[in-house]
Design an enzyme around this catalytic site. Structure first.
Site, PDB file in Angstrom:
ATOM      1  CE1 TYR A 134      32.165 108.119  79.063  1.00 59.24           C
ATOM      2  CE2 TYR A 134      29.786 108.218  78.784  1.00 59.24           C
ATOM      3  CZ  TYR A 134      30.893 108.267  79.602  1.00 59.24           C
ATOM      4  OH  TYR A 134      30.735 108.465  80.955  1.00 59.24           O
ATOM      5  CB  SER A 180      27.882 106.340  81.654  1.00 56.06           C
ATOM      6  OG  SER A 180      27.065 107.318  81.037  1.00 56.06           O
TER       7      SER A 180
END
Length: 237
Positions: free
Chosen positions: A140, A127
């Site tokens: 995350y 990400s």
């Protein structure tokens, strides 16, 4: 589409929807045989990949079905906003188990087969938070930083066997996982659309196309780093 992956055999997890489904479809369109896995849905292997033996069993099933494994693309993942204050240990651990530990276990199980091919490909899904942080995404971001580091270490260790490992780092991508945030908070959607110089959210196919390139011989000398696929958003971070 081309046949540049003809004869290649791929495992794609998280393949029932979103980026995983798009990756599986694109690799197949490029000629690869694809063995799909997810916790649910119409896939070849249904399992919770956080189980201790799940990834070993997945690789065994894929080898039995295809005769080997040349490409591994772990796309399964979860994300949700959780403020740091009141953040539960159990949720933090769950995110790490799915986004990081399952990736490690899958690659570890596939290593003998990737070495045997001599030009294996591992493409992880990180990400932009693999490089940057973001509020409400402690678990995350931690997991995706770790995925990038894991990928770099894998590339260093397996490079002598002709295996490449790269980490695709999506920006704001409109998928079933992220759709609730974009729908419930229009300002959040507007922020990311306007942050990207291309002035739109990404689509799952935008990520799948890059993954397909990294799995091909065109990317034979690309390994050991992350690649932002974010419409230029992080260039303006």
């Amino acid at each position: 589409m081309s046949a540049r992956l003809a004869g290649r055999r791929a495992i794609v997890t998280g393949a029932a929807s979103g980026i995983g489904a798009a990756v599986a479809a694109r690799l197949a369109a490029d000629g690869a045989r694809v063995f799909t896995a997810d916790v649910k849905g119409a896939v070849d292997f249904v399992a919770d990949l956080t189980g201790a033996d799940a990834n070993q069993n997945l690789v065994a099933a894929a080898v039995a079905a295809m005769g080997g494994v040349d490409i591994v693309v772990p796309c399964a993942g979860i994300s949700a906003f959780h403020p740091l204050e009141g953040h539960e240990d159990a949720y933090f651990q769950r995110v790490l188990d799915i986004n990081l530990l399952a990736v490690f276990r899958l690659v570890r199980a596939a290593v003998p087969h990737l070495k045997a091919h001599g030009a294996g490909r591992i493409v992880t899904i990180g990400s932009t938070t693999s490089t940057f942080g973001d509020e409400g995404l402690c678990a995350y971001a931690a997991s995706k930083h770790a995925v990038l580091g894991l990928t770099k270490s894998i590339a260093a260790e397996l490079g002598p066997f002709g295996v490449t490992a790269t980490c695709v780092q999506p920006g704001a991508i409109d998928t079933p996982m992220t759709a609730p945030a974009f729908t419930e908070t229009p300002a959040y959607r507007d922020f990311w659309e306007n942050k990207a110089p291309l002035r739109r959210l990404g689509r799952a196919e935008d990520i799948a196309d890059v993954v397909a390139f990294l799995c091909s011989d065109d990317a034979r000398f690309v390994s050991g780093h992350g690649l932002w696929v974010d419409g230029g958003a992080m260039a303006r971070h």
